[in-house]
Structures are given as structure tokens and as C-alpha cells.
Design an enzyme around this catalytic site. Structure first.
Site, short mmCIF file in Angstrom:
data_model
loop_
_atom_site.label_atom_id
_atom_site.label_comp_id
_atom_site.label_asym_id
_atom_site.label_seq_id
_atom_site.Cartn_x
_atom_site.Cartn_y
_atom_site.Cartn_z
N PHE A 58 -5.75 4.86 -4.15
CA PHE A 58 -4.62 4.02 -3.79
C PHE A 58 -3.32 4.60 -4.34
O PHE A 58 -3.24 4.97 -5.52
CB PHE A 58 -4.78 2.61 -4.37
CG PHE A 58 -5.72 1.73 -3.62
CD1 PHE A 58 -5.26 0.87 -2.63
CD2 PHE A 58 -7.08 1.74 -3.91
CE1 PHE A 58 -6.14 0.04 -1.93
CE2 PHE A 58 -7.96 0.91 -3.22
CZ PHE A 58 -7.48 0.07 -2.22
N ASP A 59 -2.30 4.64 -3.50
CA ASP A 59 -0.94 4.83 -3.98
C ASP A 59 -0.55 3.56 -4.73
O ASP A 59 -1.21 2.53 -4.62
CB ASP A 59 -0.03 5.07 -2.77
CG ASP A 59 1.43 5.24 -3.15
OD1 ASP A 59 1.70 5.96 -4.12
OD2 ASP A 59 2.27 4.63 -2.49
N LEU A 60 0.56 3.62 -5.50
CA LEU A 60 1.00 2.45 -6.25
C LEU A 60 2.20 1.76 -5.58
O LEU A 60 2.08 0.68 -5.02
CB LEU A 60 1.33 2.85 -7.69
CG LEU A 60 1.87 1.76 -8.61
CD1 LEU A 60 0.99 0.53 -8.63
CD2 LEU A 60 2.08 2.31 -10.01
N ASP A 61 3.37 2.41 -5.63
CA ASP A 61 4.58 1.81 -5.08
C ASP A 61 4.46 1.64 -3.57
O ASP A 61 4.19 2.60 -2.85
CB ASP A 61 5.81 2.68 -5.38
CG ASP A 61 6.09 2.79 -6.87
OD1 ASP A 61 5.90 1.79 -7.58
OD2 ASP A 61 6.51 3.87 -7.32
N ILE A 115 -5.18 5.72 0.52
CA ILE A 115 -4.47 4.58 1.10
C ILE A 115 -3.05 4.58 0.54
O ILE A 115 -2.86 4.50 -0.68
CB ILE A 115 -5.18 3.25 0.77
CG1 ILE A 115 -6.61 3.28 1.31
CG2 ILE A 115 -4.40 2.07 1.33
CD1 ILE A 115 -7.50 2.20 0.74
#
Length: 220
Positions: A7-10, A165
Site C-alpha cells: 500500500f502507498d500511504l498518502d 495499491i
């Protein structure tokens, strides 16, 4: 069979617009004397490596961009990282995916110490086997470099069993560097056109769409 989710964060787990744009505005004002009247014009800074953002978006030379990055980090580390909110449905999604047996990792271009603090503050760190981000010294900065480091930290499993993602094209392109398929999410800061150009393997419009989009890859 997909076993691991990056997963990306921002723009993927949290809506970090307020903190990032305020910190960018302060950096541009402090270093360059540039006044930003509309913070919405700075959403282009969300996602890509920060130094690149100052160079590409405001056409700064590398030395000036580095000065802006340092001012940004000073404010972000004190205030900006918590001018942030978790997207509705994300905690439930992560709990569901972990219960289904997926290994969850964060792979973000944000400096890793900031990413860890944010995820711990909002109670999300518990879901992730690895929280991987950029290094403060710039040795790991691009999404591809972050993904490569994340792969090393989890023992470099079969790349066909991993999905990335994220909400920007560099999430898609960075994943494809390593033959990892990628889903673009439209509830963040990217666009359908951006994802189509980057040849995203799938697009999810909402957080609630992600389980069924992920499930589609179990039969591919």
C-alpha cells in the site's frame, strides 16, 4: 494467487492534503519568497519524492529545492504529519485483508520515520508486516527504490503474488519496474487518465471497491 499487498500511504491510506500543502507553501515562502494563495495548486506534491516536486513543479535548482525540502521537513515533523486523516473504511479494510491471510506492507515515498509515526498515531501500524519508506539521506527515494527495498525486507517473494495499491502514476510505474501488478485508486489524488496512461492493471473508485478488485486477481 495474490498473497502480499503493498500500500502507498498518502492518498491511499490517509488524506494528507492539508499537512503536505501547508508545509510546501511555508517552504516556498521561506526559501524563495513565493506566496501561495490557493493550497489546492500544491496537490501535485502529494505522492512523488519531495525534492523532485520542488524541481519539477516550481522549476527550482537542486540546491534551492534541497533547502525547501529541509524547511518542509522541519514543519512536517512537528505539525504537518498529523494534519491528516484516515480515509473512511481503511481500518476495516486492512483488518479484513489481514484476516483473509494477506501479508500487508506499506511502500511509500514519504520518509520512513514519518510514515511510521503517522501509522502508529492513527492505529494502522498493527496491520503491516513492513512499513517501508524513503530514507532521509535520499539513498532510497523513488517509488521503484522503495519497492525494491520492501521486497528485500520480506524475502523477495514471487512478484506475481504481489499487488501494489496506490493513487498516483508513480505507484503504478514503480511496481511495473519489478513486474508487480498495480491497482490505482481514484479516491486519492490521481486520475483515471493518469492511471490509464501508466497502464494500471486495475482501477478502484472507492475504498469499498478494493476487496472485489483485489479478488479479481485471484483468478487471473
Amino acid at each position: 494467487m495474490i498473497r502480499t499487498l503493498f500500500f502507498d500511504l498518502d492518498g491511499t491510506l490517509t488524506d494528507s492534503k492539508e499537512g503536505i500543502t501547508k508545509c510546501v507553501a511555508e517552504a516556498l515562502h521561506t526559501v524563495c519568497g513565493i506566496e501561495i494563495a490557493d493550497l489546492d495548486t500544491l496537490t501535485c506534491y502529494i505522492g512523488p519524492p519531495l525534492l523532485d516536486g520542488f524541481i519539477e513543479n516550481h522549476h527550482l535548482d537542486r540546491e534551492t529545492a534541497a533547502q525547501c525540502r529541509d524547511v518542509y521537513r522541519d514543519r512536517y515533523g512537528e505539525i504537518g504529519l498529523f494534519e491528516n486523516r484516515v480515509y473512511d473504511g481503511i481500518p476495516e479494510l486492512l483488518a479484513q485483508l489481514k484476516a483473509q491471510g494477506f501479508t500487508l506492507c506499506v511502500a511509500t515515498s514519504k520518509p520512513e520515520p514519518f510514515a511510521v509515526r503517522i501509522l502508529e498515531r492513527f492505529g494502522l501500524a498493527q496491520y503491516f508486516a513492513v512499513i517501508s519508506g524513503a530514507t532521509m539521506d535520499g539513498k532510497i527515494g523513488t517509488k521503484g527504490e522503495v519497492i525494491a527495498n520492501t521486497l528485500r525486507r520480506i524475502g523477495d517473494p514471487d512478484h506475481s503474488e504481489i499487488l501494489m495499491i496506490g493513487d498516483r502514476n508513480h505507484d503504478i510505474l514503480g511496481a511495473h519496474e519489478y513486474d508487480i501488478r498495480a491497482i490505482g485508486v481514484l479516491y486519492g489524488f490521481g486520475s483515471r487518465e493518469e492511471f490509464e496512461k501508466a497502464q494500471a492493471d486495475a482501477i478502484a473508485e472507492t475504498v469499498s471497491d478494493l476487496p472485489k478488485v483485489i479478488a479479481q486477481f485471484q483468478t487471473i
